[in-house]
Design a protein around this motif. Sequence first.
Motif, PDB file in Angstrom:
ATOM      1  N   ALA A 130       0.853  -1.189   0.000  1.00 10.01           N
ATOM      2  CA  ALA A 130       0.000   0.000   0.000  1.00 10.01           C
ATOM      3  C   ALA A 130       0.889   1.238   0.000  1.00 10.01           C
ATOM      4  O   ALA A 130       1.651   1.464   0.934  1.00 10.01           O
ATOM      5  CB  ALA A 130      -0.917  -0.004   1.212  1.00 10.01           C
ATOM      6  N   LEU A 131       0.800   2.034  -1.059  1.00 11.38           N
ATOM      7  CA  LEU A 131       1.715   3.159  -1.247  1.00 11.38           C
ATOM      8  C   LEU A 131       1.074   4.538  -1.119  1.00 11.38           C
ATOM      9  O   LEU A 131       1.785   5.524  -0.924  1.00 11.38           O
ATOM     10  CB  LEU A 131       2.351   3.064  -2.647  1.00 11.38           C
ATOM     11  CG  LEU A 131       3.197   1.830  -2.911  1.00 11.38           C
ATOM     12  CD1 LEU A 131       3.490   1.699  -4.392  1.00 11.38           C
ATOM     13  CD2 LEU A 131       4.475   1.922  -2.104  1.00 11.38           C
ATOM     14  N   GLU A 132      -0.218   4.616  -1.255  1.00 15.36           N
ATOM     15  CA  GLU A 132      -0.881   5.912  -1.391  1.00 15.36           C
ATOM     16  C   GLU A 132      -0.553   6.890  -0.261  1.00 15.36           C
ATOM     17  O   GLU A 132      -0.169   8.027  -0.506  1.00 15.36           O
ATOM     18  CB  GLU A 132      -2.395   5.718  -1.485  1.00 15.36           C
ATOM     19  CG  GLU A 132      -3.145   7.001  -1.741  1.00 15.36           C
ATOM     20  CD  GLU A 132      -4.644   6.778  -1.871  1.00 15.36           C
ATOM     21  OE1 GLU A 132      -5.358   7.792  -1.934  1.00 15.36           O
ATOM     22  OE2 GLU A 132      -5.091   5.622  -1.911  1.00 15.36           O
ATOM     23  N   GLU A 133      -0.663   6.450   0.977  1.00 12.48           N
ATOM     24  CA  GLU A 133      -0.421   7.352   2.106  1.00 12.48           C
ATOM     25  C   GLU A 133       1.052   7.762   2.170  1.00 12.48           C
ATOM     26  O   GLU A 133       1.374   8.940   2.350  1.00 12.48           O
ATOM     27  CB  GLU A 133      -0.836   6.683   3.414  1.00 12.48           C
ATOM     28  CG  GLU A 133      -0.728   7.585   4.618  1.00 12.48           C
ATOM     29  CD  GLU A 133      -1.191   6.912   5.896  1.00 12.48           C
ATOM     30  OE1 GLU A 133      -0.720   7.339   6.964  1.00 12.48           O
ATOM     31  OE2 GLU A 133      -1.992   5.968   5.851  1.00 12.48           O
ATOM     32  N   ALA A 134       1.946   6.801   2.016  1.00  9.39           N
ATOM     33  CA  ALA A 134       3.378   7.109   2.077  1.00  9.39           C
ATOM     34  C   ALA A 134       3.806   8.001   0.914  1.00  9.39           C
ATOM     35  O   ALA A 134       4.692   8.838   1.074  1.00  9.39           O
ATOM     36  CB  ALA A 134       4.190   5.817   2.090  1.00  9.39           C
ATOM     37  N   PHE A 135       3.183   7.839  -0.248  1.00 10.01           N
ATOM     38  CA  PHE A 135       3.502   8.659  -1.420  1.00 10.01           C
ATOM     39  C   PHE A 135       3.334  10.145  -1.117  1.00 10.01           C
ATOM     40  O   PHE A 135       4.056  10.978  -1.654  1.00 10.01           O
ATOM     41  CB  PHE A 135       2.606   8.248  -2.595  1.00 10.01           C
ATOM     42  CG  PHE A 135       2.952   8.908  -3.895  1.00 10.01           C
ATOM     43  CD1 PHE A 135       3.889   8.343  -4.751  1.00 10.01           C
ATOM     44  CD2 PHE A 135       2.339  10.090  -4.292  1.00 10.01           C
ATOM     45  CE1 PHE A 135       4.215   8.938  -5.966  1.00 10.01           C
ATOM     46  CE2 PHE A 135       2.661  10.697  -5.498  1.00 10.01           C
ATOM     47  CZ  PHE A 135       3.598  10.114  -6.337  1.00 10.01           C
ATOM     48  N   ALA A 136       2.395  10.470  -0.223  1.00  5.81           N
ATOM     49  CA  ALA A 136       2.082  11.867   0.099  1.00  5.81           C
ATOM     50  C   ALA A 136       3.006  12.470   1.164  1.00  5.81           C
ATOM     51  O   ALA A 136       2.862  13.650   1.498  1.00  5.81           O
ATOM     52  CB  ALA A 136       0.628  11.977   0.560  1.00  5.81           C
ATOM     53  N   LEU A 137       3.953  11.708   1.685  1.00  7.30           N
ATOM     54  CA  LEU A 137       4.857  12.246   2.707  1.00  7.30           C
ATOM     55  C   LEU A 137       5.687  13.401   2.136  1.00  7.30           C
ATOM     56  O   LEU A 137       6.415  13.225   1.160  1.00  7.30           O
ATOM     57  CB  LEU A 137       5.806  11.160   3.211  1.00  7.30           C
ATOM     58  CG  LEU A 137       5.215  10.079   4.087  1.00  7.30           C
ATOM     59  CD1 LEU A 137       6.225   8.961   4.301  1.00  7.30           C
ATOM     60  CD2 LEU A 137       4.773  10.664   5.422  1.00  7.30           C
ATOM     61  N   PRO A 138       5.618  14.579   2.742  1.00  9.61           N
ATOM     62  CA  PRO A 138       6.387  15.723   2.240  1.00  9.61           C
ATOM     63  C   PRO A 138       7.895  15.499   2.252  1.00  9.61           C
ATOM     64  O   PRO A 138       8.612  15.999   1.391  1.00  9.61           O
ATOM     65  CB  PRO A 138       6.003  16.864   3.191  1.00  9.61           C
ATOM     66  CG  PRO A 138       4.723  16.449   3.813  1.00  9.61           C
ATOM     67  CD  PRO A 138       4.746  14.949   3.856  1.00  9.61           C
ATOM     68  N   ASP A 139       8.410  14.720   3.215  1.00 12.80           N
ATOM     69  CA  ASP A 139       9.860  14.502   3.321  1.00 12.80           C
ATOM     70  C   ASP A 139      10.447  13.769   2.122  1.00 12.80           C
ATOM     71  O   ASP A 139      11.658  13.792   1.923  1.00 12.80           O
ATOM     72  CB  ASP A 139      10.191  13.727   4.600  1.00 12.80           C
ATOM     73  CG  ASP A 139      10.011  14.573   5.849  1.00 12.80           C
ATOM     74  OD1 ASP A 139       9.843  15.805   5.711  1.00 12.80           O
ATOM     75  OD2 ASP A 139      10.028  14.004   6.948  1.00 12.80           O
ATOM     76  N   LEU A 140       9.617  13.123   1.328  1.00 10.53           N
ATOM     77  CA  LEU A 140      10.136  12.422   0.149  1.00 10.53           C
ATOM     78  C   LEU A 140      10.801  13.384  -0.819  1.00 10.53           C
ATOM     79  O   LEU A 140      11.729  13.001  -1.535  1.00 10.53           O
ATOM     80  CB  LEU A 140       9.016  11.666  -0.575  1.00 10.53           C
ATOM     81  CG  LEU A 140       8.474  10.446   0.147  1.00 10.53           C
ATOM     82  CD1 LEU A 140       7.312   9.865  -0.635  1.00 10.53           C
ATOM     83  CD2 LEU A 140       9.556   9.413   0.357  1.00 10.53           C
ATOM     84  N   GLN A 141      10.343  14.614  -0.838  1.00 13.16           N
ATOM     85  CA  GLN A 141      10.923  15.608  -1.736  1.00 13.16           C
ATOM     86  C   GLN A 141      12.426  15.759  -1.502  1.00 13.16           C
ATOM     87  O   GLN A 141      13.211  15.841  -2.438  1.00 13.16           O
ATOM     88  CB  GLN A 141      10.217  16.956  -1.551  1.00 13.16           C
ATOM     89  CG  GLN A 141      10.408  17.902  -2.667  1.00 13.16           C
ATOM     90  CD  GLN A 141       9.648  17.456  -3.910  1.00 13.16           C
ATOM     91  OE1 GLN A 141       8.830  16.538  -3.915  1.00 13.16           O
ATOM     92  NE2 GLN A 141       9.937  18.108  -5.005  1.00 13.16           N
ATOM     93  N   SER A 142      12.822  15.766  -0.239  1.00 10.69           N
ATOM     94  CA  SER A 142      14.246  15.896   0.086  1.00 10.69           C
ATOM     95  C   SER A 142      15.040  14.705  -0.429  1.00 10.69           C
ATOM     96  O   SER A 142      16.138  14.862  -0.960  1.00 10.69           O
ATOM     97  CB  SER A 142      14.435  16.021   1.596  1.00 10.69           C
ATOM     98  OG  SER A 142      13.861  17.216   2.055  1.00 10.69           O
ATOM     99  N   ALA A 143      14.496  13.506  -0.275  1.00 11.32           N
ATOM    100  CA  ALA A 143      15.192  12.304  -0.743  1.00 11.32           C
ATOM    101  C   ALA A 143      15.323  12.304  -2.260  1.00 11.32           C
ATOM    102  O   ALA A 143      16.384  11.974  -2.805  1.00 11.32           O
ATOM    103  CB  ALA A 143      14.455  11.054  -0.275  1.00 11.32           C
TER     104      ALA A 143
END
Length: 187
Positions: A130-143
């Motif tokens: 299940a990816l939908e919720e994690a996809f929306a994490l703002p911190d992913l932008q930094s990675a």
Amino acid sequence: MPDISASPHVDPLVWGHGPRLFEIFVEPTCPFSVRALGKLDALLRQVGEERITVRILFQSQPWHMFSGVIVRAILAASTLKGGKETARRVMDAVGAHREEFEFTNHCAGPNMDATPNDIIRRMEQYSGVALEEAFALPDLQSAIKWHCKYARQNGIHVSPTFMVDGLIDPAISSGDSVDAWIERIFS
């Protein structure tokens, strides 16, 4: 809903802990990257995790039209339970069904009508993650930005590109055998 609070950081896609660093820059739907990724487990088995560290990095490419969405979803998977192993499961699912995530000749075909949500749902279906919720994490932008910056700083322009101990080795190819990789990596 996945429990993202248990592992809210992006887990680095690193396997092994040896002194030799082998970095591979990939685009998850590139057929050559998929072929190279398929050799990493054999490389680790043959060499031994105590002799090599393997790091997967992303080189998102604009002609692979959903590349950014797919890269973000894989990094999102690394924030979930299982971290890098969950991300690898998603990456392997994309590779096994890469035509479902690509455009015909990079510009046509059924994916012209696909949305980013369609792509995420396909990734979930094929990987079981299940990816939908994690996809929306703002911190992913930094990675994502870190992967881009690291690739640019090292002169990476295409995928797959291979680096050994911080130096690009243009003699390593996705078409090479694992034995040929080992010879280049440890020469």
